[in-house]
Design a protein around this motif. Sequence first.
Motif, PDB file in Angstrom:
ATOM      1  N   ARG A 153      -7.825   9.121  -7.333  1.00  0.00           N
ATOM      2  CA  ARG A 153      -6.709   8.894  -8.236  1.00  0.00           C
ATOM      3  C   ARG A 153      -6.511   7.398  -8.466  1.00  0.00           C
ATOM      4  O   ARG A 153      -6.572   6.598  -7.540  1.00  0.00           O
ATOM      5  CB  ARG A 153      -5.444   9.513  -7.648  1.00  0.00           C
ATOM      6  CG  ARG A 153      -4.236   9.429  -8.578  1.00  0.00           C
ATOM      7  CD  ARG A 153      -3.036  10.069  -7.933  1.00  0.00           C
ATOM      8  NE  ARG A 153      -3.327  11.471  -7.616  1.00  0.00           N
ATOM      9  CZ  ARG A 153      -2.760  12.125  -6.603  1.00  0.00           C
ATOM     10  NH1 ARG A 153      -1.935  11.495  -5.788  1.00  0.00           N
ATOM     11  NH2 ARG A 153      -3.055  13.392  -6.385  1.00  0.00           N
ATOM     12  N   ILE A 154      -6.265   7.027  -9.748  1.00  0.00           N
ATOM     13  CA  ILE A 154      -6.019   5.629 -10.096  1.00  0.00           C
ATOM     14  C   ILE A 154      -4.549   5.326  -9.858  1.00  0.00           C
ATOM     15  O   ILE A 154      -3.664   6.093 -10.245  1.00  0.00           O
ATOM     16  CB  ILE A 154      -6.391   5.366 -11.568  1.00  0.00           C
ATOM     17  CG1 ILE A 154      -7.871   5.653 -11.789  1.00  0.00           C
ATOM     18  CG2 ILE A 154      -6.071   3.938 -11.972  1.00  0.00           C
ATOM     19  CD1 ILE A 154      -8.312   5.499 -13.221  1.00  0.00           C
ATOM     20  N   SER A 155      -4.281   4.206  -9.238  1.00  0.00           N
ATOM     21  CA  SER A 155      -2.900   3.829  -8.967  1.00  0.00           C
ATOM     22  C   SER A 155      -2.162   3.521 -10.268  1.00  0.00           C
ATOM     23  O   SER A 155      -2.775   3.234 -11.305  1.00  0.00           O
ATOM     24  CB  SER A 155      -2.864   2.609  -8.045  1.00  0.00           C
ATOM     25  OG  SER A 155      -3.419   1.480  -8.700  1.00  0.00           O
ATOM     26  N   LYS A 156      -0.840   3.566 -10.186  1.00  0.00           N
ATOM     27  CA  LYS A 156      -0.033   3.321 -11.384  1.00  0.00           C
ATOM     28  C   LYS A 156      -0.211   1.899 -11.896  1.00  0.00           C
ATOM     29  O   LYS A 156      -0.250   1.655 -13.106  1.00  0.00           O
ATOM     30  CB  LYS A 156       1.430   3.586 -11.066  1.00  0.00           C
ATOM     31  CG  LYS A 156       1.750   5.060 -10.800  1.00  0.00           C
ATOM     32  CD  LYS A 156       3.237   5.257 -10.569  1.00  0.00           C
ATOM     33  CE  LYS A 156       3.556   6.739 -10.341  1.00  0.00           C
ATOM     34  NZ  LYS A 156       5.008   6.965 -10.119  1.00  0.00           N
ATOM     35  N   LYS A 157      -0.337   0.947 -10.991  1.00  0.00           N
ATOM     36  CA  LYS A 157      -0.517  -0.439 -11.411  1.00  0.00           C
ATOM     37  C   LYS A 157      -1.858  -0.629 -12.129  1.00  0.00           C
ATOM     38  O   LYS A 157      -1.934  -1.280 -13.171  1.00  0.00           O
ATOM     39  CB  LYS A 157      -0.442  -1.369 -10.199  1.00  0.00           C
ATOM     40  CG  LYS A 157       0.948  -1.444  -9.570  1.00  0.00           C
ATOM     41  CD  LYS A 157       0.957  -2.434  -8.406  1.00  0.00           C
ATOM     42  CE  LYS A 157       2.353  -2.531  -7.793  1.00  0.00           C
ATOM     43  NZ  LYS A 157       2.394  -3.488  -6.652  1.00  0.00           N
ATOM     44  N   THR A 158      -2.906  -0.042 -11.541  1.00  0.00           N
ATOM     45  CA  THR A 158      -4.220  -0.151 -12.174  1.00  0.00           C
ATOM     46  C   THR A 158      -4.231   0.528 -13.533  1.00  0.00           C
ATOM     47  O   THR A 158      -4.800   0.018 -14.503  1.00  0.00           O
ATOM     48  CB  THR A 158      -5.303   0.478 -11.274  1.00  0.00           C
ATOM     49  OG1 THR A 158      -5.282  -0.145  -9.994  1.00  0.00           O
ATOM     50  CG2 THR A 158      -6.677   0.321 -11.900  1.00  0.00           C
ATOM     51  N   ASN A 159      -3.583   1.707 -13.605  1.00  0.00           N
ATOM     52  CA  ASN A 159      -3.505   2.431 -14.869  1.00  0.00           C
ATOM     53  C   ASN A 159      -2.753   1.617 -15.918  1.00  0.00           C
ATOM     54  O   ASN A 159      -3.152   1.574 -17.096  1.00  0.00           O
ATOM     55  CB  ASN A 159      -2.816   3.777 -14.644  1.00  0.00           C
ATOM     56  CG  ASN A 159      -2.921   4.678 -15.854  1.00  0.00           C
ATOM     57  OD1 ASN A 159      -3.957   4.716 -16.518  1.00  0.00           O
ATOM     58  ND2 ASN A 159      -1.851   5.392 -16.156  1.00  0.00           N
TER      59      ASN A 159
END
Length: 301
Positions: A10-16
């Motif tokens: 899962r991609i983190s919210k910050k990275t997204n």
Amino acid sequence: MPSDELSINRISKKTNAVLNLVFLLWSLACVLPLALVVVVSFSSEQSIFQNGYSFFPSEWSLDAYRFFFKLGDQLIRSYGITIFVTVVGTLFSLAITAMFAYVLSRSDYAYNRVFTLLMLFTMLFNGGIVATYMVNTQMLGLGNSVWALILPMSLNAFYVIVLRTFYKSIPLEIIEAARIDGAGEFKTFFSIVLPLSKPGLATIGMFTTIAYWNDWFLGMLYIVDQKKYPVQTLLWSMQNSLEFMKQSSANALEYAEMAANAPTDSGRMALTVLVVLPILLAYPFFQKYFVKGLTVGGVKG
């Protein structure tokens, strides 16, 4: 799937958020220049002179588009030539590219390696502009002919490689089954291989269409008669000098009056819009084939 594996993938919210911002900026970098061209084409020359190129002109105007409609039938004629070259050139290029790629994809073809090496050689070396010009004009007699805008671009070695890779992804058992049923090479190619190759053909067809539509160099190089100019060469002529419009205007006295208020910057932008708009509208019809067509050469695990 275990929860720990899900957390890893899962991609983190910050990275997204960062990725979304990057793609948003990239999209704006692609769209904003085109939007600026459209806005400037509807701006008055006085507004451009005072404020430069701006998304918010002080005065809107249709003078640039009105000016082109006063040029007689040159713009319509150039559009007709460009449409003819694009349609005929794309169909002809697809036909010879598809057949050549199919021959090279067949491992049982005796001269497969020879023609493949010859094709790859053309990607690395060429005779240059002078030699190409002499061959096309003196040997083939294509000078000042609409076919000079079609034949020199009709075969692209890179597109042959792409289609060759696509054909190799078609199971050999299908071709062997057609041969057992009595189908010849042409029957197999047109009835089985081509229907299975629609994504690849559509992708190559779109790239070829854009190449023919946007080409201005061949018109500048081979076309002498201004009445045979494609629309891109017309744009090139206008960007270099308004003298072309004087020569193409049916009424010199009328042009003398028009020349005093002839739009320059907005006129260039207006002609750019007229050139880009048709091919821009054609793109969505090919879009559904792009994902599958462009991933033809992907490595399978």
